[in-house]
Design a protein around this motif. Structure first.
Motif, PDB file in Angstrom:
ATOM      1  N   GLU A  78      16.118   6.526  26.185  1.00 43.41           N
ATOM      2  CA  GLU A  78      16.953   7.633  26.648  1.00 43.41           C
ATOM      3  C   GLU A  78      16.872   7.792  28.168  1.00 43.41           C
ATOM      4  O   GLU A  78      17.896   7.968  28.837  1.00 43.41           O
ATOM      5  N   ILE A  79      15.662   7.735  28.701  1.00 43.81           N
ATOM      6  CA  ILE A  79      15.475   7.949  30.142  1.00 43.81           C
ATOM      7  C   ILE A  79      16.145   6.848  30.951  1.00 43.81           C
ATOM      8  O   ILE A  79      16.708   7.106  32.028  1.00 43.81           O
ATOM      9  N   LEU A  80      16.092   5.609  30.461  1.00 43.67           N
ATOM     10  CA  LEU A  80      16.697   4.492  31.200  1.00 43.67           C
ATOM     11  C   LEU A  80      18.219   4.594  31.271  1.00 43.67           C
ATOM     12  O   LEU A  80      18.840   3.897  32.070  1.00 43.67           O
ATOM     13  N   GLU A  81      18.812   5.460  30.461  1.00 46.45           N
ATOM     14  CA  GLU A  81      20.248   5.730  30.607  1.00 46.45           C
ATOM     15  C   GLU A  81      20.510   6.453  31.929  1.00 46.45           C
ATOM     16  O   GLU A  81      21.555   6.284  32.545  1.00 46.45           O
ATOM     17  N   HIS A  82      19.527   7.266  32.356  1.00 49.35           N
ATOM     18  CA  HIS A  82      19.665   8.034  33.595  1.00 49.35           C
ATOM     19  C   HIS A  82      19.000   7.341  34.776  1.00 49.35           C
ATOM     20  O   HIS A  82      19.410   7.531  35.925  1.00 49.35           O
ATOM     21  N   ILE A  83      17.957   6.531  34.498  1.00 47.43           N
ATOM     22  CA  ILE A  83      17.200   5.857  35.569  1.00 47.43           C
ATOM     23  C   ILE A  83      17.164   4.357  35.280  1.00 47.43           C
ATOM     24  O   ILE A  83      16.137   3.793  34.899  1.00 47.43           O
ATOM     25  N   PRO A  84      18.302   3.674  35.409  1.00 45.94           N
ATOM     26  CA  PRO A  84      18.355   2.259  35.010  1.00 45.94           C
ATOM     27  C   PRO A  84      17.719   1.294  36.004  1.00 45.94           C
ATOM     28  O   PRO A  84      17.452   0.152  35.651  1.00 45.94           O
ATOM     29  N   TRP A  85      17.482   1.747  37.252  1.00 45.11           N
ATOM     30  CA  TRP A  85      17.050   0.810  38.295  1.00 45.11           C
ATOM     31  C   TRP A  85      15.621   1.055  38.757  1.00 45.11           C
ATOM     32  O   TRP A  85      15.252   0.718  39.885  1.00 45.11           O
ATOM     33  N   ASP A  86      14.806   1.618  37.874  1.00 42.90           N
ATOM     34  CA  ASP A  86      13.391   1.823  38.204  1.00 42.90           C
ATOM     35  C   ASP A  86      12.569   0.735  37.517  1.00 42.90           C
ATOM     36  O   ASP A  86      12.392   0.753  36.297  1.00 42.90           O
ATOM     37  N   PRO A  87      12.039  -0.249  38.267  1.00 47.98           N
ATOM     38  CA  PRO A  87      11.299  -1.345  37.636  1.00 47.98           C
ATOM     39  C   PRO A  87      10.035  -0.887  36.907  1.00 47.98           C
ATOM     40  O   PRO A  87       9.640  -1.490  35.912  1.00 47.98           O
ATOM     41  N   SER A  88       9.428   0.210  37.371  1.00 50.90           N
ATOM     42  CA  SER A  88       8.188   0.674  36.733  1.00 50.90           C
ATOM     43  C   SER A  88       8.439   1.138  35.300  1.00 50.90           C
ATOM     44  O   SER A  88       7.588   0.965  34.413  1.00 50.90           O
ATOM     45  N   LEU A  89       9.620   1.738  35.046  1.00 50.88           N
ATOM     46  CA  LEU A  89       9.943   2.165  33.682  1.00 50.88           C
ATOM     47  C   LEU A  89      10.214   0.961  32.782  1.00 50.88           C
ATOM     48  O   LEU A  89       9.866   0.967  31.598  1.00 50.88           O
ATOM     49  N   ARG A  90      10.834  -0.066  33.344  1.00 44.23           N
ATOM     50  CA  ARG A  90      11.056  -1.306  32.573  1.00 44.23           C
ATOM     51  C   ARG A  90       9.710  -1.943  32.213  1.00 44.23           C
ATOM     52  O   ARG A  90       9.529  -2.461  31.112  1.00 44.23           O
ATOM     53  N   GLU A  91       8.775  -1.897  33.148  1.00 38.35           N
ATOM     54  CA  GLU A  91       7.444  -2.449  32.878  1.00 38.35           C
ATOM     55  C   GLU A  91       6.743  -1.648  31.793  1.00 38.35           C
ATOM     56  O   GLU A  91       6.068  -2.213  30.916  1.00 38.35           O
ATOM     57  N   LEU A  92       6.900  -0.316  31.844  1.00 42.44           N
ATOM     58  CA  LEU A  92       6.307   0.529  30.805  1.00 42.44           C
ATOM     59  C   LEU A  92       6.850   0.168  29.434  1.00 42.44           C
ATOM     60  O   LEU A  92       6.101   0.048  28.458  1.00 42.44           O
ATOM     61  N   ARG A  93       8.178  -0.007  29.355  1.00 42.38           N
ATOM     62  CA  ARG A  93       8.767  -0.338  28.059  1.00 42.38           C
ATOM     63  C   ARG A  93       8.351  -1.731  27.607  1.00 42.38           C
ATOM     64  O   ARG A  93       8.132  -1.960  26.402  1.00 42.38           O
ATOM     65  N   ALA A  94       8.227  -2.662  28.549  1.00 41.94           N
ATOM     66  CA  ALA A  94       7.757  -4.000  28.189  1.00 41.94           C
ATOM     67  C   ALA A  94       6.349  -3.933  27.603  1.00 41.94           C
ATOM     68  O   ALA A  94       6.042  -4.591  26.600  1.00 41.94           O
ATOM     69  N   ASP A  95       5.485  -3.116  28.211  1.00 37.78           N
ATOM     70  CA  ASP A  95       4.116  -2.954  27.682  1.00 37.78           C
ATOM     71  C   ASP A  95       4.145  -2.359  26.277  1.00 37.78           C
ATOM     72  O   ASP A  95       3.362  -2.768  25.397  1.00 37.78           O
ATOM     73  N   ALA A  96       5.051  -1.399  26.070  1.00 42.66           N
ATOM     74  CA  ALA A  96       5.148  -0.783  24.743  1.00 42.66           C
ATOM     75  C   ALA A  96       5.655  -1.790  23.710  1.00 42.66           C
ATOM     76  O   ALA A  96       5.142  -1.858  22.583  1.00 42.66           O
ATOM     77  N   TYR A  97       6.643  -2.597  24.107  1.00 36.59           N
ATOM     78  CA  TYR A  97       7.147  -3.627  23.192  1.00 36.59           C
ATOM     79  C   TYR A  97       6.049  -4.630  22.848  1.00 36.59           C
ATOM     80  O   TYR A  97       5.905  -5.043  21.688  1.00 36.59           O
ATOM     81  N   LEU A  98       5.267  -5.020  23.849  1.00 39.66           N
ATOM     82  CA  LEU A  98       4.165  -5.948  23.581  1.00 39.66           C
ATOM     83  C   LEU A  98       3.142  -5.313  22.659  1.00 39.66           C
ATOM     84  O   LEU A  98       2.556  -5.991  21.801  1.00 39.66           O
ATOM     85  N   GLY A  99       2.920  -4.004  22.821  1.00 38.00           N
ATOM     86  CA  GLY A  99       1.989  -3.304  21.936  1.00 38.00           C
ATOM     87  C   GLY A  99       2.441  -3.333  20.494  1.00 38.00           C
ATOM     88  O   GLY A  99       1.626  -3.333  19.570  1.00 38.00           O
ATOM     89  N   MET A 100       3.772  -3.398  20.287  1.00 37.52           N
ATOM     90  CA  MET A 100       4.313  -3.470  18.930  1.00 37.52           C
ATOM     91  C   MET A 100       4.533  -4.914  18.469  1.00 37.52           C
ATOM     92  O   MET A 100       5.022  -5.155  17.375  1.00 37.52           O
ATOM     93  N   GLY A 101       4.221  -5.876  19.359  1.00 39.26           N
ATOM     94  CA  GLY A 101       4.379  -7.282  19.000  1.00 39.26           C
ATOM     95  C   GLY A 101       5.783  -7.812  19.178  1.00 39.26           C
ATOM     96  O   GLY A 101       6.103  -8.908  18.706  1.00 39.26           O
ATOM     97  N   ASN A 102       6.634  -7.061  19.862  1.00 37.82           N
ATOM     98  CA  ASN A 102       8.025  -7.484  20.067  1.00 37.82           C
ATOM     99  C   ASN A 102       8.125  -8.203  21.413  1.00 37.82           C
ATOM    100  O   ASN A 102       8.522  -7.621  22.429  1.00 37.82           O
ATOM    101  N   VAL A 103       7.774  -9.481  21.416  1.00 37.89           N
ATOM    102  CA  VAL A 103       7.708 -10.253  22.658  1.00 37.89           C
ATOM    103  C   VAL A 103       9.098 -10.487  23.244  1.00 37.89           C
ATOM    104  O   VAL A 103       9.283 -10.450  24.460  1.00 37.89           O
ATOM    105  N   VAL A 104      10.094 -10.708  22.389  1.00 38.76           N
ATOM    106  CA  VAL A 104      11.450 -11.010  22.865  1.00 38.76           C
ATOM    107  C   VAL A 104      12.000  -9.848  23.689  1.00 38.76           C
ATOM    108  O   VAL A 104      12.561 -10.050  24.778  1.00 38.76           O
TER     109      VAL A 104
END
Length: 488
Positions: A177-203
């Motif tokens: 939801e937040i990335l709809e409003h803040i699409p160009w913040d690399p730190s938020l993309r990194e946060l989501r990548a870490d969360a995806y890795l935590g769930m095993g979703n590497v792709v």
């Protein structure tokens, strides 16, 4: 004399003043021409922007800025194009320049506040947007953006808490939801990548990290992480591409360079095995796949490709036991129907019909309607039925994968051993005659490509009960001590 000097000086002064007047006129003309060109570039740029030709629009706006670096509207229009193509950093640079040239340009300040919001620089966005709403309280868009800033900051803190507690699913939902409003913040993309890795979703993690490398510059760490994740998935070629991007930025990177050396070897051996398999070069395929396993002792994604190639190529090379082991190792990593069929084929080479049938059925369970599995079941059942009759491979003592040369060699050896002329006892001679006939029949079938193909599919071409056998004429002729074979 003095009058002469004064007159002479007056003439020189008049000439100088005339020159200055002409030069001033020339400058005015050049300035007007330059302004006309600038206006033309701005107009053409706007036309290109309206049609979505962003690259052409940028070219015209670049020319306008270069011609007059003090024209704030040229920067503003160029910033508009940058934002349209999601190039946030150059857009911000242009908006900063505009507000240096014209601090009271409220539209540019609003634009910068919105851009800073999208980039996740919320404190700076808050300042700009507050300035706008104070001077334009009726500006509903600015009011909405301004009121959003504090809410977004609170939500980001909640997300960090979720991730710290390994509660990844709600973190990802909020980040979406937040990335709809803040699409160009690399730190938020990194946060989501870490969360995806935590769930095993590497792709999905790879997708976010790739976005981070585009939003940032000189991100060697991002490229190294991409290379590592692709490698874990068994995507060696993609991993090598990412590590090369890292080395473009830093040729001696402490993490990227060692991985690059290893990747080059693994990719080379995997590709060699693949090419050898396509060329039916089974020995080279096996050798290259074994080198992959030697160079990569632990990453299952890479080892799977090696086991997969060994499963197929060992079977084709006639090494059924090695093929079965490789197939089993591959199945433990990826439960694919075709691997069960390869292992079933290896079982058939050893006449293990029940095991082969079980594997073909397992393949069908995993992919209903899998043609290869259906055909494999029919073949295995024919061979199992055939096993109760003459087994030409067993008669000659050769493998199902044996070459014509190997079959002929085995035939000659057995023909000499069981030739009826070598036996004097009548009972022994009868046994030898039967053996000799079977040996000759086996040689005839297995050295004829068409007959051998039929036999391998479960049909005995010499069986009078089959369609192939009914048309044949393969008598064993006994005249005195001479034995002859005639084949149609």
């Amino acid at each position: 004399m003095n009058e002469f000097n004064v007159a002479h000086l007056s003439k020189r002064m008049a000439s100088f003043l005339l020159f200055l007047s002409c030069f001033d006129s020339l400058l005015y003309w050049v300035n007007c021409a330059t302004q006309a060109e600038i206006d033309q570039h701005l107009q053409l740029g706007m036309n290109m922007l309206a049609t979505g030709a962003y690259s052409d629009a940028l070219s015209h706006f670049h020319a306008a800025v270069d011609a007059d670096p003090s024209n704030y509207m040229s920067y503003y229009k160029r910033a508009t194009v940058y934002m349209a193509i999601s190039r946030s950093r150059p857009a911000l640079n242009d908006l900063d320049k505009i507000l240096q040239l014209k601090p009271d340009f409220l539209k540019a300040r609003h634009q910068r506040g919105g851009l800073l919001l999208k980039m996740g620089r919320l404190d700076e966005a808050h300042i700009d947007l507050e300035n706008v709403v104070r001077r334009e309280p009726e500006n509903e868009v600015a009011q909405k953006q301004y009121s959003m800033v504090n809410t977004l900051k609170e939500q980001i803190e909640d997300i960090r808490d979720y991730i710290n507690w390994n509660n990844y699913e709600p973190a990802i939902e909020m980040l979406n939801e937040i990335l709809e409003h803040i699409p160009w913040d690399p730190s938020l993309r990194e946060l989501r990548a870490d969360a995806y890795l935590g769930m095993g979703n590497v792709v999905h993690a790879i997708s976010d990290i790739r976005s981070v490398t585009k939003l940032t510059s000189d991100n060697t760490g991002g490229f190294f992480k991409l290379a590592t994740l692709h490698y874990q998935l068994g995507e060696a070629d993609e991993s090598l591409n990412e590590i090369r991007e890292c080395l473009k930025l830093d040729p001696e990177h402490k993490d990227c360079f060692p991985l690059y050396k290893k990747l080059k070897k693994v990719v080379k051996f995997l590709n060699n095995a693949k090419e050898a398999r396509e060329k039916d070069d089974w020995e080279e395929c096996v050798a290259s796949a074994q080198k992959v396993l030697k160079n990569e002792p632990s990453v299952t994604g890479i080892r799977f490709h090696a086991h997969d190639r060994l499963c197929h190529c060992q079977g084709k090379a006639g090494n059924s036991a090695e093929s079965r082991k490789a197939c089993s190792d591959a199945i433990k990593i990826e439960d694919e129907p075709r691997l069960y069929c390869d292992r079933a084929d290896a079982y058939l080479q050893e006449d293990l019909y029940d095991e082969a049938l079980n594997d073909f059925r397992a393949a069908l369970e995993r992919e209903e309607g899998f043609t290869r599995a259906k055909e494999g079941i029919a073949k295995a059942q024919k061979l199992q039925k055939q096993a109760g009759k003459r087994d030409y491979y067993k008669i000659l003592g050769v493998k199902r994968s044996s070459t014509k040369k190997e079959i002929n060699k085995a035939y000659k050896k057995l023909a000499m051993q069981w030739h009826p002329d070598k036996f004097l006892d009548e009972e022994d001679k009868k046994i030898a005659e039967k053996k000799f006939m079977d040996i000759a029949a086996a040689k005839e079938v297995l050295t004829d490509a068409d007959m051998r193909t039929k036999y391998d599919q479960g049909e005995d071409p010499l069986d009078p009960e089959t369609e192939g056998g009914r048309g044949g004429h393969h008598p064993f002729r006994h005249g005195g001590q001479q034995f002859h074979f005639r084949y149609s």
